[in-house]
Design a protein around this motif. Sequence first.
Motif, PDB file in Angstrom:
ATOM      1  N   ASN A 117      97.021   0.294 138.522  1.00 15.08           N
ATOM      2  CA  ASN A 117      95.715  -0.143 139.025  1.00 15.08           C
ATOM      3  C   ASN A 117      94.580   0.224 138.068  1.00 15.08           C
ATOM      4  O   ASN A 117      93.600   0.876 138.447  1.00 15.08           O
ATOM      5  CB  ASN A 117      95.445   0.454 140.412  1.00 15.08           C
ATOM      6  CG  ASN A 117      96.527   0.115 141.412  1.00 15.08           C
ATOM      7  OD1 ASN A 117      96.948  -1.030 141.521  1.00 15.08           O
ATOM      8  ND2 ASN A 117      97.002   1.127 142.132  1.00 15.08           N
ATOM      9  N   VAL A 118      94.732  -0.226 136.823  1.00 15.12           N
ATOM     10  CA  VAL A 118      93.669   0.000 135.836  1.00 15.12           C
ATOM     11  C   VAL A 118      92.657  -1.145 135.932  1.00 15.12           C
ATOM     12  O   VAL A 118      93.027  -2.315 135.868  1.00 15.12           O
ATOM     13  CB  VAL A 118      94.238   0.091 134.414  1.00 15.12           C
ATOM     14  CG1 VAL A 118      93.122   0.420 133.420  1.00 15.12           C
ATOM     15  CG2 VAL A 118      95.340   1.141 134.334  1.00 15.12           C
ATOM     16  N   LEU A 119      91.383  -0.795 136.061  1.00 22.51           N
ATOM     17  CA  LEU A 119      90.313  -1.782 136.210  1.00 22.51           C
ATOM     18  C   LEU A 119      89.560  -1.953 134.903  1.00 22.51           C
ATOM     19  O   LEU A 119      89.166  -0.964 134.273  1.00 22.51           O
ATOM     20  CB  LEU A 119      89.344  -1.335 137.305  1.00 22.51           C
ATOM     21  CG  LEU A 119      88.066  -2.169 137.479  1.00 22.51           C
ATOM     22  CD1 LEU A 119      88.396  -3.569 137.983  1.00 22.51           C
ATOM     23  CD2 LEU A 119      87.102  -1.462 138.432  1.00 22.51           C
ATOM     24  N   TYR A 120      89.371  -3.215 134.479  1.00 19.69           N
ATOM     25  CA  TYR A 120      88.495  -3.564 133.361  1.00 19.69           C
ATOM     26  C   TYR A 120      87.459  -4.530 133.926  1.00 19.69           C
ATOM     27  O   TYR A 120      87.752  -5.705 134.141  1.00 19.69           O
ATOM     28  CB  TYR A 120      89.275  -4.239 132.235  1.00 19.69           C
ATOM     29  CG  TYR A 120      90.463  -3.437 131.733  1.00 19.69           C
ATOM     30  CD1 TYR A 120      90.351  -2.603 130.633  1.00 19.69           C
ATOM     31  CD2 TYR A 120      91.702  -3.523 132.379  1.00 19.69           C
ATOM     32  CE1 TYR A 120      91.444  -1.877 130.171  1.00 19.69           C
ATOM     33  CE2 TYR A 120      92.793  -2.795 131.926  1.00 19.69           C
ATOM     34  CZ  TYR A 120      92.657  -1.979 130.825  1.00 19.69           C
ATOM     35  OH  TYR A 120      93.745  -1.253 130.378  1.00 19.69           O
ATOM     36  N   ASP A 121      86.252  -4.050 134.186  1.00 21.74           N
ATOM     37  CA  ASP A 121      85.244  -4.844 134.874  1.00 21.74           C
ATOM     38  C   ASP A 121      84.057  -5.104 133.943  1.00 21.74           C
ATOM     39  O   ASP A 121      83.327  -4.168 133.575  1.00 21.74           O
ATOM     40  CB  ASP A 121      84.775  -4.107 136.131  1.00 21.74           C
ATOM     41  CG  ASP A 121      83.872  -4.963 137.019  1.00 21.74           C
ATOM     42  OD1 ASP A 121      83.466  -6.056 136.597  1.00 21.74           O
ATOM     43  OD2 ASP A 121      83.573  -4.519 138.143  1.00 21.74           O
ATOM     44  N   SER A 122      83.893  -6.372 133.537  1.00 20.31           N
ATOM     45  CA  SER A 122      82.736  -6.800 132.740  1.00 20.31           C
ATOM     46  C   SER A 122      82.589  -6.005 131.451  1.00 20.31           C
ATOM     47  O   SER A 122      81.493  -5.610 131.057  1.00 20.31           O
ATOM     48  CB  SER A 122      81.448  -6.678 133.572  1.00 20.31           C
ATOM     49  OG  SER A 122      81.552  -7.387 134.785  1.00 20.31           O
ATOM     50  N   CYS A 123      83.712  -5.774 130.768  1.00 20.62           N
ATOM     51  CA  CYS A 123      83.697  -5.026 129.506  1.00 20.62           C
ATOM     52  C   CYS A 123      83.594  -5.971 128.312  1.00 20.62           C
ATOM     53  O   CYS A 123      83.879  -7.166 128.413  1.00 20.62           O
ATOM     54  CB  CYS A 123      84.944  -4.167 129.398  1.00 20.62           C
ATOM     55  SG  CYS A 123      85.005  -2.819 130.610  1.00 20.62           S
ATOM     56  N   THR A 124      83.214  -5.419 127.159  1.00 13.91           N
ATOM     57  CA  THR A 124      83.038  -6.198 125.931  1.00 13.91           C
ATOM     58  C   THR A 124      83.729  -5.504 124.769  1.00 13.91           C
ATOM     59  O   THR A 124      83.505  -4.310 124.523  1.00 13.91           O
ATOM     60  CB  THR A 124      81.545  -6.363 125.595  1.00 13.91           C
ATOM     61  OG1 THR A 124      80.887  -7.051 126.650  1.00 13.91           O
ATOM     62  CG2 THR A 124      81.367  -7.140 124.296  1.00 13.91           C
ATOM     63  N   ALA A 125      84.570  -6.261 124.054  1.00 15.04           N
ATOM     64  CA  ALA A 125      85.136  -5.801 122.793  1.00 15.04           C
ATOM     65  C   ALA A 125      84.675  -6.762 121.701  1.00 15.04           C
ATOM     66  O   ALA A 125      84.853  -7.977 121.828  1.00 15.04           O
ATOM     67  CB  ALA A 125      86.660  -5.771 122.862  1.00 15.04           C
ATOM     68  N   LYS A 126      84.084  -6.252 120.651  1.00 12.31           N
ATOM     69  CA  LYS A 126      83.617  -7.105 119.563  1.00 12.31           C
ATOM     70  C   LYS A 126      83.962  -6.477 118.221  1.00 12.31           C
ATOM     71  O   LYS A 126      83.920  -5.262 118.055  1.00 12.31           O
ATOM     72  CB  LYS A 126      82.107  -7.346 119.663  1.00 12.31           C
ATOM     73  CG  LYS A 126      81.248  -6.099 119.751  1.00 12.31           C
ATOM     74  CD  LYS A 126      79.791  -6.456 119.987  1.00 12.31           C
ATOM     75  CE  LYS A 126      78.921  -5.209 120.113  1.00 12.31           C
ATOM     76  NZ  LYS A 126      77.495  -5.552 120.331  1.00 12.31           N
ATOM     77  N   ASN A 127      84.371  -7.341 117.303  1.00  7.29           N
ATOM     78  CA  ASN A 127      84.703  -6.917 115.944  1.00  7.29           C
ATOM     79  C   ASN A 127      85.813  -5.872 115.928  1.00  7.29           C
ATOM     80  O   ASN A 127      85.810  -4.938 115.125  1.00  7.29           O
ATOM     81  CB  ASN A 127      83.456  -6.361 115.249  1.00  7.29           C
ATOM     82  CG  ASN A 127      83.587  -6.391 113.734  1.00  7.29           C
ATOM     83  OD1 ASN A 127      84.217  -7.289 113.177  1.00  7.29           O
ATOM     84  ND2 ASN A 127      83.002  -5.413 113.065  1.00  7.29           N
ATOM     85  N   CYS A 128      86.788  -6.010 116.831  1.00  6.89           N
ATOM     86  CA  CYS A 128      87.924  -5.089 116.897  1.00  6.89           C
ATOM     87  C   CYS A 128      89.176  -5.773 116.347  1.00  6.89           C
ATOM     88  O   CYS A 128      89.264  -7.004 116.305  1.00  6.89           O
ATOM     89  CB  CYS A 128      88.170  -4.643 118.339  1.00  6.89           C
ATOM     90  SG  CYS A 128      86.807  -3.695 119.072  1.00  6.89           S
ATOM     91  N   ASN A 129      90.175  -4.990 115.943  1.00  9.90           N
ATOM     92  CA  ASN A 129      91.437  -5.589 115.505  1.00  9.90           C
ATOM     93  C   ASN A 129      92.180  -6.220 116.678  1.00  9.90           C
ATOM     94  O   ASN A 129      92.741  -7.303 116.558  1.00  9.90           O
ATOM     95  CB  ASN A 129      92.312  -4.540 114.825  1.00  9.90           C
ATOM     96  CG  ASN A 129      91.794  -4.162 113.457  1.00  9.90           C
ATOM     97  OD1 ASN A 129      91.130  -4.960 112.803  1.00  9.90           O
ATOM     98  ND2 ASN A 129      92.059  -2.954 113.027  1.00  9.90           N
ATOM     99  N   TYR A 130      92.209  -5.541 117.791  1.00  7.12           N
ATOM    100  CA  TYR A 130      92.690  -6.086 119.062  1.00  7.12           C
ATOM    101  C   TYR A 130      91.525  -6.064 120.047  1.00  7.12           C
ATOM    102  O   TYR A 130      90.723  -5.126 120.050  1.00  7.12           O
ATOM    103  CB  TYR A 130      93.816  -5.240 119.659  1.00  7.12           C
ATOM    104  CG  TYR A 130      95.154  -5.310 118.977  1.00  7.12           C
ATOM    105  CD1 TYR A 130      96.085  -6.275 119.331  1.00  7.12           C
ATOM    106  CD2 TYR A 130      95.508  -4.368 118.012  1.00  7.12           C
ATOM    107  CE1 TYR A 130      97.339  -6.318 118.732  1.00  7.12           C
ATOM    108  CE2 TYR A 130      96.758  -4.398 117.409  1.00  7.12           C
ATOM    109  CZ  TYR A 130      97.671  -5.384 117.772  1.00  7.12           C
ATOM    110  OH  TYR A 130      98.905  -5.418 117.183  1.00  7.12           O
ATOM    111  N   GLY A 131      91.472  -7.065 120.943  1.00  6.95           N
ATOM    112  CA  GLY A 131      90.460  -7.055 121.983  1.00  6.95           C
ATOM    113  C   GLY A 131      90.931  -6.298 123.206  1.00  6.95           C
ATOM    114  O   GLY A 131      90.440  -5.209 123.513  1.00  6.95           O
ATOM    115  N   LEU A 132      91.910  -6.881 123.925  1.00  8.84           N
ATOM    116  CA  LEU A 132      92.491  -6.272 125.125  1.00  8.84           C
ATOM    117  C   LEU A 132      94.001  -6.215 124.938  1.00  8.84           C
ATOM    118  O   LEU A 132      94.641  -7.238 124.679  1.00  8.84           O
ATOM    119  CB  LEU A 132      92.133  -7.097 126.367  1.00  8.84           C
ATOM    120  CG  LEU A 132      92.702  -6.632 127.708  1.00  8.84           C
ATOM    121  CD1 LEU A 132      92.207  -5.233 128.057  1.00  8.84           C
ATOM    122  CD2 LEU A 132      92.343  -7.629 128.811  1.00  8.84           C
TER     123      LEU A 132
END
Length: 280
Positions: A117-132
């Motif tokens: 039950n891991v929550l990812y709510d309205s998060c942002t990944a930018k300029n990363c090698n992996y996003g999610l």
Amino acid sequence: FPSHDTIEVAKQVTNVMVSGLSLNGNAAAFGGLFPQVSLAGPRGFVIWDGCENVYFENCTAQNVNGDGFISYSGGNNDSSNNTGFVRCVADTCGLGFSQEIWTVAASAASAKQGPQNVLYDSCTAKNCNYGLYLAGGTWDVRGGYYEAKRLHSLTMYCGDAAWETTPARGVITGAKFVQSAAEAANPVVVSRGIAVAPALATYGKQPECSYTLVGCEFEHKAAAGLGEIWIAREGPDITAINCKISGAQTQIEHRADGDAPAGSYRHGKITFVVCIVTGK
């Protein structure tokens, strides 16, 4: 906090909300960014080993060689439950957001499941090698923007067959996944079993794994198509509903990697329901 290390909520912590922190991992001190996915190397915000009701909110991780934000547990540690990240930002990290089962080959497993039950709510990944990066356990992704500059904006794996025996599953709703124009050869999405070498004895024993994606967008910004937008390999069952897929590649490939000596791999299946695929 200028830091080379980690802001982490560690073993057996319950009922914690951490809000409004920023971390600069000073990636230059480690020779620049790289696709760090092992336990070695610096990480940013970490939830691990038997945590319950622990969340990071409105936090920012910059210039972290490893994971900007990660919930990992299970294997030779206790599994965490009800953890996550709300309105957090990963900027120029090896992995933006991730979860996985923590395994050490020489140790005995105490929990046969990854973080639950891991929550990812309205998060942002930018300029990363992996996003999610999702590898085992269960999850709930609500909205958000995940951009990869090198590898994949969404990576979906089965849990490690040598450790995780419980199903890995979750829902991703209303999120956008983008592959940078600078990396035309890599797909936006990759889904597969975590052990891809057919010679491994555990290759044919991948646990059940299912992903449901609703109202998501997948975009490859490269002007010319050199690879696929979405590669679905052996292992996960995937259902995509009302999703939009666009890019010069405009290719979706369901690929098998071969049979294992111990038996056939888990094929998995992929289903698209009322989805739109467009090219440039």
